[in-house]
Design a protein around this motif. Structure first.
Motif, PDB file in Angstrom:
ATOM      1  N   HIS A  78     117.258 136.526  68.802  1.00 21.32           N
ATOM      2  CA  HIS A  78     117.230 137.935  69.053  1.00 21.32           C
ATOM      3  C   HIS A  78     115.650 138.236  68.798  1.00 21.32           C
ATOM      4  O   HIS A  78     115.257 139.272  69.117  1.00 21.32           O
ATOM      5  CB  HIS A  78     118.046 138.725  68.005  1.00 21.32           C
ATOM      6  N   GLY A 163     123.440 147.055  71.980  1.00 18.60           N
ATOM      7  CA  GLY A 163     122.820 145.785  71.481  1.00 18.60           C
ATOM      8  C   GLY A 163     121.340 145.816  71.344  1.00 18.60           C
ATOM      9  O   GLY A 163     120.728 146.877  71.288  1.00 18.60           O
ATOM     10  N   GLY A 170     120.214 138.619  76.293  1.00 21.21           N
ATOM     11  CA  GLY A 170     121.546 138.231  76.518  1.00 21.21           C
ATOM     12  C   GLY A 170     122.326 138.922  75.540  1.00 21.21           C
ATOM     13  O   GLY A 170     123.410 138.807  75.343  1.00 21.21           O
ATOM     14  N   LEU A 171     121.847 139.728  74.740  1.00 22.23           N
ATOM     15  CA  LEU A 171     122.410 140.342  73.223  1.00 22.23           C
ATOM     16  C   LEU A 171     122.673 141.742  73.467  1.00 22.23           C
ATOM     17  O   LEU A 171     122.416 142.554  72.491  1.00 22.23           O
ATOM     18  CB  LEU A 171     121.758 140.174  72.331  1.00 22.23           C
ATOM     19  N   GLY A 173     125.549 144.597  75.788  1.00 22.01           N
ATOM     20  CA  GLY A 173     126.684 144.888  76.465  1.00 22.01           C
ATOM     21  C   GLY A 173     127.400 146.466  76.643  1.00 22.01           C
ATOM     22  O   GLY A 173     126.577 147.099  76.246  1.00 22.01           O
ATOM     23  N   SER A 178     131.719 144.264  72.426  1.00 22.28           N
ATOM     24  CA  SER A 178     130.934 142.946  73.341  1.00 22.28           C
ATOM     25  C   SER A 178     129.518 142.753  72.606  1.00 22.28           C
ATOM     26  O   SER A 178     128.996 141.609  72.694  1.00 22.28           O
ATOM     27  CB  SER A 178     131.047 143.088  74.623  1.00 22.28           C
ATOM     28  N   ALA A 179     128.800 143.668  72.611  1.00 22.86           N
ATOM     29  CA  ALA A 179     127.437 143.694  72.132  1.00 22.86           C
ATOM     30  C   ALA A 179     127.538 142.894  70.739  1.00 22.86           C
ATOM     31  O   ALA A 179     126.478 142.147  70.494  1.00 22.86           O
ATOM     32  CB  ALA A 179     126.776 144.874  72.133  1.00 22.86           C
ATOM     33  N   THR A 181     129.527 141.187  69.271  1.00 22.51           N
ATOM     34  CA  THR A 181     130.198 139.718  69.549  1.00 22.51           C
ATOM     35  C   THR A 181     128.854 138.882  69.722  1.00 22.51           C
ATOM     36  O   THR A 181     128.673 137.667  69.156  1.00 22.51           O
ATOM     37  CB  THR A 181     131.243 139.532  70.551  1.00 22.51           C
ATOM     38  N   ALA A 182     128.166 139.252  70.923  1.00 20.71           N
ATOM     39  CA  ALA A 182     127.073 138.542  71.386  1.00 20.71           C
ATOM     40  C   ALA A 182     125.883 138.218  70.122  1.00 20.71           C
ATOM     41  O   ALA A 182     125.470 137.169  70.133  1.00 20.71           O
ATOM     42  CB  ALA A 182     126.365 139.120  72.571  1.00 20.71           C
ATOM     43  N   HIS A 185     127.228 135.867  67.327  1.00 13.96           N
ATOM     44  CA  HIS A 185     127.405 134.391  67.883  1.00 13.96           C
ATOM     45  C   HIS A 185     126.071 133.871  68.092  1.00 13.96           C
ATOM     46  O   HIS A 185     125.952 132.518  68.094  1.00 13.96           O
ATOM     47  CB  HIS A 185     128.304 134.603  69.247  1.00 13.96           C
ATOM     48  N   ALA A 186     125.065 134.635  68.434  1.00  9.87           N
ATOM     49  CA  ALA A 186     123.824 134.191  68.574  1.00  9.87           C
ATOM     50  C   ALA A 186     123.126 133.639  67.303  1.00  9.87           C
ATOM     51  O   ALA A 186     122.562 132.579  67.354  1.00  9.87           O
ATOM     52  CB  ALA A 186     122.703 135.371  69.140  1.00  9.87           C
TER      53      ALA A 186
END
Length: 348
Positions: A78, A163, A170-171, A173, A178-179, A181-182, A185-186
């Motif tokens: 990030h 996000g 890519g972080l 949504g 969804s945001a 989660t990304a 997970h990152a």
């Protein structure tokens, strides 16, 4: 401040590097302001990622020049375009009525510029953590109320996505589950990349947004969140020995768009701002404010897990000293364990 020019060390191997840095700062000032004279150039400490210099000009202005590490430097996923994010945060927060530095110029990475930089006005005063021992209980309560009001103003800003604001990361949504989660997970992927042991099984941590997806889906607006408004990023001022006042908020480089409740976690990473009556009174002075119900408590625990993981994993790419890394490892393990237990209880 003492005049160190009268006590300068003998020429040494670092002098050329210092001169080159001074010349670069002067060049960047000319790029934005035209011919100006810098009467003092001071390195500002306290930062953990970007470097910062206080530039005092002959006409009395005081500016801050922030420079990011080179784009090729190792970093968490990030940590992309953080100064671009900071410039965006300050502009949006200022429009909402919050006291923040004024953005004078942001220069992204490009041909001939291997590291982005940002020029800001300087907020006079001292950081809250540096002044902590001089703040009376009455001043502390008043300051917490003003801080709550400032955060409520910032939360009125609505972003275009959920996000982090840079699409390339890519972080982000179309919704908060969804945001987030990304984002989570990152940092778990970063732990693998930097060979950092996690304080709980990776699969258990990765599954948290699924287990608590309904609570995350309660967030229906991508509010602006500073997410790093701890006392080191809050500037206070006073006249003489008078009462302290809130001068403003700095270092918005960690900002994202999401649940405004996440602000409470970044503001008090070691505490619980939602249980502070002064802060919450200030926050609610501009509107109804957040309701701390079961869903909110679940989300707060999720954000505390996320922040603790960041603070644990970032030690590796930044090569923090052993003592700080050991403290963060111990603290984050205990902290995450407590948050997971709280989530289990809320789920039950």
């Amino acid at each position: 401040m003492a005049d160190t020019a009268l006590q300068s060390p003998p020429p040494g191997p670092d002098d050329d590097a210092d001169t080159a840095t001074d010349d670069l700062a002067a060049e960047r000032l000319r790029h934005v302001l035209g011919p100006v004279a810098v009467v003092r150039d001071t390195v500002l400490g306290g930062g953990f990622y970007n470097s910062a210099r206080l530039l005092e000009l002959a006409d009395g202005r005081r500016l801050v020049l922030k420079t990011a590490p080179r784009a090729s430097a190792v970093a968490l996923t990030h940590e992309q375009g953080l100064l671009d994010t900071e410039a965006l945060f300050h502009r949006l927060a200022a429009r909402a009525g919050a006291h923040v530095p004024t953005v004078l110029h942001h220069e992204p990475v490009g041909p001939g510029n291997p590291a982005e930089w940002l020029l800001l006005t300087y907020l006079d005063g001292t950081t809250w953590d540096a002044a902590r021992d001089r703040i009376t209980p009455a001043d502390h309560a008043a300051l917490r109320r003003r801080l709550g009001e400032s955060m409520a103003r910032i939360a009125t800003v609505t972003g275009p996505v959920y996000g982090y604001p840079r699409p390339a990361s890519g972080l982000s949504g179309p919704d908060w589950p969804s945001a987030f989660t990304a984002m989570l997970h990152a940092v778990l992927a970063d732990a693998i990349r930097f060979d950092v042991a996690l304080p709980a099984p990776a699969a258990l941590l990765a599954d948290l947004p699924v287990r608590f997806g309904r609570q995350l889906a309660e967030v229906r607006r991508p509010a602006l969140v500073h997410f790093d408004a701890w006392e080191g990023n809050v500037v206070l001022g006073r006249t003489g020995t008078g009462a302290w006042h809130l001068s403003g908020l700095i270092d918005g480089e960690r900002a994202f768009f999401g649940d405004p409740l996440a602000e409470l976690v970044g503001l008090d990473p070691l505490g619980s701002a939602e249980e502070d009556p002064d802060f919450m009174a200030g926050y609610r002075s501009l509107g109804p404010g957040p309701v701390i119900d079961t869903g909110a408590r679940a989300r707060l625990a999720l954000y505390r897990v996320y922040l603790a993981l960041i603070m644990r994993v970032e030690c590796a790419p930044r090569a923090y000293d052993g003592e700080l890394t050991a403290w963060r490892d111990t603290w984050s393990a205990e902290y995450v364990t407590r948050q997971l237990a709280a989530l289990d209880a809320l789920e039950a």
